[in-house]
Design a protein around this motif. Structure first.
Motif, PDB file in Angstrom:
ATOM      1  N   MET A  34       0.271   9.427 109.602  1.00 41.65           N
ATOM      2  CA  MET A  34      -0.153  10.222 108.454  1.00 41.65           C
ATOM      3  C   MET A  34      -1.664  10.032 108.229  1.00 41.65           C
ATOM      4  SD  MET A  34       1.494   9.866 104.709  1.00 41.65           S
ATOM      5  CE  MET A  34       0.158   9.466 103.628  1.00 41.65           C
ATOM      6  N   PHE A  35      -2.318  11.126 107.858  1.00 45.26           N
ATOM      7  CA  PHE A  35      -3.740  10.991 107.562  1.00 45.26           C
ATOM      8  C   PHE A  35      -4.108  11.784 106.324  1.00 45.26           C
ATOM      9  CE2 PHE A  35      -3.653  14.810 110.217  1.00 45.26           C
ATOM     10  CZ  PHE A  35      -4.509  15.659 109.522  1.00 45.26           C
ATOM     11  N   GLU A  36      -5.214  11.406 105.735  1.00 41.74           N
ATOM     12  CA  GLU A  36      -5.737  12.163 104.601  1.00 41.74           C
ATOM     13  C   GLU A  36      -7.231  11.954 104.492  1.00 41.74           C
ATOM     14  OE1 GLU A  36      -3.317  10.481 101.520  1.00 41.74           O
ATOM     15  OE2 GLU A  36      -4.623   8.756 101.242  1.00 41.74           O
ATOM     16  N   THR A  37      -7.854  12.833 103.726  1.00 42.09           N
ATOM     17  CA  THR A  37      -9.266  12.629 103.409  1.00 42.09           C
ATOM     18  C   THR A  37      -9.331  12.291 101.923  1.00 42.09           C
ATOM     19  OG1 THR A  37      -9.561  14.975 102.958  1.00 42.09           O
ATOM     20  CG2 THR A  37     -10.092  14.222 105.169  1.00 42.09           C
ATOM     21  N   PHE A  38     -10.351  11.578 101.518  1.00 43.57           N
ATOM     22  CA  PHE A  38     -10.471  11.270 100.097  1.00 43.57           C
ATOM     23  C   PHE A  38     -11.889  11.524  99.596  1.00 43.57           C
ATOM     24  CE2 PHE A  38     -12.533   7.104 100.620  1.00 43.57           C
ATOM     25  CZ  PHE A  38     -12.119   6.716 101.890  1.00 43.57           C
ATOM     26  N   GLU A  39     -12.007  11.615  98.291  1.00 45.54           N
ATOM     27  CA  GLU A  39     -13.251  12.070  97.690  1.00 45.54           C
ATOM     28  C   GLU A  39     -14.344  11.004  97.675  1.00 45.54           C
ATOM     29  OE1 GLU A  39     -13.161  14.612  94.570  1.00 45.54           O
ATOM     30  OE2 GLU A  39     -11.226  15.448  95.125  1.00 45.54           O
ATOM     31  N   HIS A  40     -15.531  11.460  97.827  1.00 37.94           N
ATOM     32  CA  HIS A  40     -16.710  10.609  97.702  1.00 37.94           C
ATOM     33  C   HIS A  40     -17.802  11.543  97.190  1.00 37.94           C
ATOM     34  CE1 HIS A  40     -20.466   8.736  99.187  1.00 37.94           C
ATOM     35  NE2 HIS A  40     -19.849   7.618  98.939  1.00 37.94           N
ATOM     36  N   LYS A  41     -18.671  11.003  96.362  1.00 38.88           N
ATOM     37  CA  LYS A  41     -19.668  11.843  95.692  1.00 38.88           C
ATOM     38  C   LYS A  41     -20.357  12.841  96.637  1.00 38.88           C
ATOM     39  CE  LYS A  41     -21.574  12.093  91.507  1.00 38.88           C
ATOM     40  NZ  LYS A  41     -20.824  11.994  90.262  1.00 38.88           N
ATOM     41  N   ALA A  42     -21.035  12.325  97.623  1.00 40.38           N
ATOM     42  CA  ALA A  42     -21.819  13.228  98.473  1.00 40.38           C
ATOM     43  C   ALA A  42     -21.046  13.625  99.711  1.00 40.38           C
ATOM     44  CB  ALA A  42     -23.115  12.559  98.892  1.00 40.38           C
ATOM     45  N   ASP A  43     -20.219  12.723 100.185  1.00 39.64           N
ATOM     46  CA  ASP A  43     -19.559  12.939 101.455  1.00 39.64           C
ATOM     47  C   ASP A  43     -18.047  12.864 101.286  1.00 39.64           C
ATOM     48  OD1 ASP A  43     -21.863  13.385 103.099  1.00 39.64           O
ATOM     49  OD2 ASP A  43     -22.375  11.320 102.667  1.00 39.64           O
ATOM     50  N   ILE A  44     -17.396  12.454 102.343  1.00 38.62           N
ATOM     51  CA  ILE A  44     -15.937  12.489 102.312  1.00 38.62           C
ATOM     52  C   ILE A  44     -15.397  11.283 103.070  1.00 38.62           C
ATOM     53  CG2 ILE A  44     -15.770  13.992 104.349  1.00 38.62           C
ATOM     54  CD1 ILE A  44     -13.610  15.563 102.743  1.00 38.62           C
ATOM     55  N   GLY A  45     -14.258  10.789 102.653  1.00 39.35           N
ATOM     56  CA  GLY A  45     -13.674   9.640 103.313  1.00 39.35           C
ATOM     57  C   GLY A  45     -12.517  10.052 104.203  1.00 39.35           C
ATOM     58  N   VAL A  46     -12.287   9.273 105.281  1.00 41.60           N
ATOM     59  CA  VAL A  46     -11.129   9.534 106.143  1.00 41.60           C
ATOM     60  C   VAL A  46     -10.196   8.325 106.071  1.00 41.60           C
ATOM     61  CG1 VAL A  46     -12.406  11.052 107.694  1.00 41.60           C
ATOM     62  CG2 VAL A  46     -12.275   8.629 108.235  1.00 41.60           C
ATOM     63  N   ARG A  47      -8.899   8.605 106.039  1.00 39.69           N
ATOM     64  CA  ARG A  47      -7.923   7.519 105.950  1.00 39.69           C
ATOM     65  C   ARG A  47      -6.774   7.803 106.911  1.00 39.69           C
ATOM     66  NH1 ARG A  47      -6.643   7.446 100.352  1.00 39.69           N
ATOM     67  NH2 ARG A  47      -8.319   5.942 100.075  1.00 39.69           N
ATOM     68  N   GLY A  48      -6.502   6.819 107.789  1.00 42.57           N
ATOM     69  CA  GLY A  48      -5.355   6.924 108.681  1.00 42.57           C
ATOM     70  C   GLY A  48      -4.319   5.889 108.265  1.00 42.57           C
ATOM     71  N   ILE A  49      -3.053   6.295 108.241  1.00 42.33           N
ATOM     72  CA  ILE A  49      -1.985   5.382 107.828  1.00 42.33           C
ATOM     73  C   ILE A  49      -0.926   5.377 108.934  1.00 42.33           C
ATOM     74  CG2 ILE A  49      -0.242   4.914 106.035  1.00 42.33           C
ATOM     75  CD1 ILE A  49      -2.088   6.861 104.255  1.00 42.33           C
ATOM     76  N   GLY A  50      -0.488   4.166 109.333  1.00 44.76           N
ATOM     77  CA  GLY A  50       0.498   4.117 110.410  1.00 44.76           C
ATOM     78  C   GLY A  50       1.280   2.816 110.410  1.00 44.76           C
ATOM     79  N   LYS A  51       2.283   2.792 111.263  1.00 44.23           N
ATOM     80  CA  LYS A  51       3.124   1.591 111.361  1.00 44.23           C
ATOM     81  C   LYS A  51       2.384   0.454 112.053  1.00 44.23           C
ATOM     82  CE  LYS A  51       6.909   3.867 113.017  1.00 44.23           C
ATOM     83  NZ  LYS A  51       6.548   5.268 112.721  1.00 44.23           N
ATOM     84  N   THR A  52       1.417   0.839 112.895  1.00 44.29           N
ATOM     85  CA  THR A  52       0.632  -0.176 113.612  1.00 44.29           C
ATOM     86  C   THR A  52      -0.857   0.083 113.365  1.00 44.29           C
ATOM     87  OG1 THR A  52       0.474   1.249 115.549  1.00 44.29           O
ATOM     88  CG2 THR A  52       2.333  -0.287 115.497  1.00 44.29           C
ATOM     89  N   ILE A  53      -1.698  -0.885 113.739  1.00 46.98           N
ATOM     90  CA  ILE A  53      -3.154  -0.675 113.616  1.00 46.98           C
ATOM     91  C   ILE A  53      -3.556   0.524 114.465  1.00 46.98           C
ATOM     92  CG2 ILE A  53      -5.432  -1.709 113.975  1.00 46.98           C
ATOM     93  CD1 ILE A  53      -4.089  -4.452 113.878  1.00 46.98           C
ATOM     94  N   GLU A  54      -2.982   0.581 115.656  1.00 47.20           N
ATOM     95  CA  GLU A  54      -3.319   1.667 116.582  1.00 47.20           C
ATOM     96  C   GLU A  54      -3.038   3.029 115.964  1.00 47.20           C
ATOM     97  OE1 GLU A  54      -1.837  -1.121 117.807  1.00 47.20           O
ATOM     98  OE2 GLU A  54      -2.829  -1.628 119.713  1.00 47.20           O
ATOM     99  N   GLU A  55      -1.861   3.136 115.357  1.00 47.02           N
ATOM    100  CA  GLU A  55      -1.481   4.420 114.763  1.00 47.02           C
ATOM    101  C   GLU A  55      -2.441   4.770 113.608  1.00 47.02           C
ATOM    102  OE1 GLU A  55       2.742   4.720 113.856  1.00 47.02           O
ATOM    103  OE2 GLU A  55       2.338   6.499 112.644  1.00 47.02           O
ATOM    104  N   ALA A  56      -2.808   3.758 112.828  1.00 42.90           N
ATOM    105  CA  ALA A  56      -3.755   3.998 111.726  1.00 42.90           C
ATOM    106  C   ALA A  56      -5.092   4.505 112.269  1.00 42.90           C
ATOM    107  CB  ALA A  56      -3.955   2.722 110.916  1.00 42.90           C
ATOM    108  N   PHE A  57      -5.536   3.928 113.396  1.00 41.86           N
ATOM    109  CA  PHE A  57      -6.789   4.369 114.017  1.00 41.86           C
ATOM    110  C   PHE A  57      -6.663   5.812 114.529  1.00 41.86           C
ATOM    111  CE2 PHE A  57      -9.958   0.861 115.094  1.00 41.86           C
ATOM    112  CZ  PHE A  57      -9.554   0.040 114.048  1.00 41.86           C
ATOM    113  N   GLU A  58      -5.515   6.111 115.167  1.00 40.09           N
ATOM    114  CA  GLU A  58      -5.312   7.464 115.698  1.00 40.09           C
ATOM    115  C   GLU A  58      -5.318   8.491 114.570  1.00 40.09           C
ATOM    116  OE1 GLU A  58      -2.458   5.645 119.248  1.00 40.09           O
ATOM    117  OE2 GLU A  58      -1.554   6.824 117.637  1.00 40.09           O
ATOM    118  N   GLU A  59      -4.666   8.116 113.480  1.00 44.98           N
ATOM    119  CA  GLU A  59      -4.573   9.041 112.345  1.00 44.98           C
ATOM    120  C   GLU A  59      -5.934   9.203 111.655  1.00 44.98           C
ATOM    121  OE1 GLU A  59      -1.765  10.865 111.291  1.00 44.98           O
ATOM    122  OE2 GLU A  59      -1.040  10.234 113.273  1.00 44.98           O
ATOM    123  N   ALA A  60      -6.716   8.129 111.593  1.00 48.21           N
ATOM    124  CA  ALA A  60      -8.057   8.221 110.994  1.00 48.21           C
ATOM    125  C   ALA A  60      -8.916   9.201 111.795  1.00 48.21           C
ATOM    126  CB  ALA A  60      -8.713   6.846 110.950  1.00 48.21           C
TER     127      ALA A  60
END
Lengths: 135, 476
Positions: A1-27
């Motif tokens: 699962m992935f999502e973006t999140f708010e930041h004043k000027a720019d934007i954040g990326v967030r990856g969520i997964g069962k493993t570190i690898e999956e979190a990196f792939e989703e990010a």
């Protein structure tokens, strides 16, 4: 699962997964979703890459920046990723095709992943990898 | 932010006294209203910057400041290499030497009446913009090194523009300290096809009209009149600059550890000016600056060709060009003593007062032109640097309106098509590559540029010369 999140000027990326690898792939997906509609990108080409960092956080920034550089250099748009991490070294694969502004509904270019809000952590059995990207 | 957290120096100057680990004070130039709306992070980041070794006088933020990477956007900080001063990626940014070129024409708004659409089409067609766009220039590793050494001069030598253009670019469009060997092959290769491209995000190209004159005498001397047509564009060093930032983020992260520099935030990774890593970064930044100079010079040529192809008697001259993501060695007088300092300006414009040798001789008596780009569809301004600004802020001013809303919030509130419709109603012709990009850059997502510029003028950092109103906007 992935999502973006708010930041004043720019934007954040967030990856969520069962493993570190999956979190990196989703990010990585989250980051490319800022640039394109990643559902429109076919997986016709594969690029392999390597990167490393002093810790998992630095590795996340290196991973995202290496992907941005490879995509730009080769004129590709990526939509799928595989990452294998061993001792702060990452061997990865990115899948995509030649960039097509219309087909991929190109949006805004991401200049770089940054150390801003940079976090890689475990929360209730899920791994989360996130940072702000400069657009 | 709560103004009571600051010591009020004047209506437009707010200070945080040196405390804790801070080596110097922190300072914000803004009206009370802008300070109220500014995010808390600006104060935190300024205090962190003020804690870096070798910082001189104060960590400063301009009226357009907002949360950045280590340094606030709109930040100014000067370091002394002889006192352990540092160089930081956060103080320059990823888009090295991103800046503005403003060109003047011999045309009045009546000369282009009815031709707005075809001029917009020509600029949109001839100036490559948007994600993944490439220019006509194709380079190799040898060719790119020439760009990195020569800057705008390289472009003029290749037939892009005229030698007179160089007289009106900061540093004449060429940084002498550039060393291409300090730039990675990856950075160079990414730039092979990107010289002469505008990019996306907040990068734009505008045809503007002089809409208000603040200093009649100086404006007349410089050839400004109400209704005069101008062209301005905002872009930087493209992929090469971004890659230098990425590469040195890691190098400086290691250097911070190696030299035991105490940083309060990972984003502040830095290297001593006197270290190898610091000097390498500086040489790479200078190469990146030249890349931006070359990029803007090529675009200036494309703009000139486009306008002349439609209006044959048009003369399009460079008025001035200035970067706002830079680190430069400058001489400043501190407590009566002249010192050589490394001045970081991240989202801040150099604004030197009269008599400085860095200013083109045509403008030297009046002060350096300061180009402030508004957000899409709003006013832009030309100001002049002042003597007071030299004393108060190392000769610096704001760089634009500064964001007030996140990109997502902006997109949630308005669709790109809606933004374009509203601009059209106000008589602005828009051409764009990405509708969602337009929504992100909607005027409502930015602070009020009038208030931002007034704060700088009222603080005495620069004085207003003319205001420009857009009539054509090309978005990346």
């Amino acid at each position: 699962m992935f999502e973006t999140f708010e930041h004043k000027a720019d934007i954040g990326v967030r990856g969520i997964g069962k493993t570190i690898e999956e979190a990196f792939e989703e990010a990585a997906k989250a980051m490319f979703s800022i640039m394109f509609d990643i559902n429109c990108i076919e997986k016709k080409e594969k690029v392999t890459l390597k990167c490393n960092g002093d810790d998992l956080e630095m590795l996340l920034v290196e991973w995202l920046n290496t992907l941005l550089a490879e995509a730009d250099l080769r004129g590709l748009a990526f939509s799928e990723f595989r990452a294998k991490i061993e001792q702060n070294s990452l061997k990865g694969e990115a899948y995509g095709e030649k960039l097509n502004v219309k087909k991929h509904k190109a949006k805004t270019e991401v200049k770089a992943a940054t150390y801003s809000n940079l976090k890689v952590y475990e929360d209730n059995g899920r791994w989360i990898a996130e940072c702000i990207v400069d657009v | 932010m709560d103004p009571s957290l600051f010591k009020k120096i004047s209506e437009y100057e707010w200070e945080i006294e040196k405390q804790g680990e801070m080596n110097v004070k922190a300072k914000i130039f803004a009206s009370e209203n802008l300070l109220l709306k500014m995010d808390e992070k600006v104060k935190e980041q300024l205090m962190n910057v003020a804690s870096l070794p070798g910082i001189v006088e104060a960590a400063m933020a301009m009226s357009d400041a907002h949360w950045g990477y280590g340094f606030p956007i709109g930040g100014v900080a000067a370091f002394d290499g002889n006192e352990g001063g540092v160089l930081s990626v956060g103080g320059v940014g990823f888009d090295i030497n991103c800046g503005v070129r403003t060109m003047s024409t011999n045309l009045s708004v009546d000369d282009i009446k009815g031709k707005e659409e075809i001029i917009a089409d020509a600029l949109f067609k001839n100036v490559p913009a948007g994600l993944g766009s490439t220019g006509k220039i194709k380079l190799n590793l040898y060719g790119i090194d020439e760009v990195l050494r020569g800057g705008a001069e390289w472009a003029v030598d290749k037939g892009y523009g005229i030698p007179e253009d160089l007289n009106f670019i900061e540093e004449n469009g060429k940084m002498e300290n550039a060393d291409p060997s300090k730039v990675s092959d990856m950075a160079k290769k990414r730039q092979f096809k990107e010289v002469g491209t505008l990019g996306s995000g907040n990068h734009y190209l505008e045809v503007q009209v002089v809409d208000k004159i603040y200093d009649e005498k100086l404006a007349k001397k410089l050839g400004f009149f109400e209704g005069k047509v101008m062209v301005s564009f905002h872009t930087g060093s493209r992929a090469l600059g971004h890659q230098i930032g990425m590469d040195y983020l890691k190098i400086l992260a290691h250097a911070s550890k190696k030299y035991g520099i105490k940083i309060r935030d990972r984003e502040l990774v830095c290297a001593p000016i006197s270290s190898k890593e610091g000097q390498d970064y500086f040489a790479a930044v200078n190469a990146g600056m030249n890349c931006a100079f070359a990029n803007r010079q090529v675009i200036a040529h494309l703009v000139r060709e486009s306008i002349e192809s439609i209006i044959p008697h048009a003369e399009v001259k460079t008025f001035y060009e200035i970067g706002h993501n830079t680190c430069k060695v400058e001489k400043h007088v501190i407590d009566g003593k002249e010192r050589s300092l490394y001045v970081h300006r991240k989202g801040a414009t150099r604004a030197f007062g009269p008599k400085r040798k860095e200013i083109p001789k045509e403008y030297r008596d009046m002060g350096q032109p300061v180009l402030i780009g508004g957000s899409m569809g709003t006013y832009s301004y030309i100001l002049l640097g002042t003597e007071l600004g030299m004393k108060k802020a190392f000769g610096s001013a704001c760089h634009g309106a500064g964001r007030s809303k996140s990109r997502r919030q902006a997109k949630r509130e308005q669709r790109g098509e809606e933004v374009i419709r509203k601009l059209k109603e106000r008589g602005i012709v828009v051409r764009y590559h990405s509708a969602s990009g337009v929504a992100e850059e909607a005027p409502e997502a930015y602070k009020d540029v009038v208030e931002v510029v007034d704060s700088i003028a009222n603080a005495g950092l620069a004085k207003k010369l003319v205001r420009l109103r857009p009539i054509i906007n090309v978005k990346g």
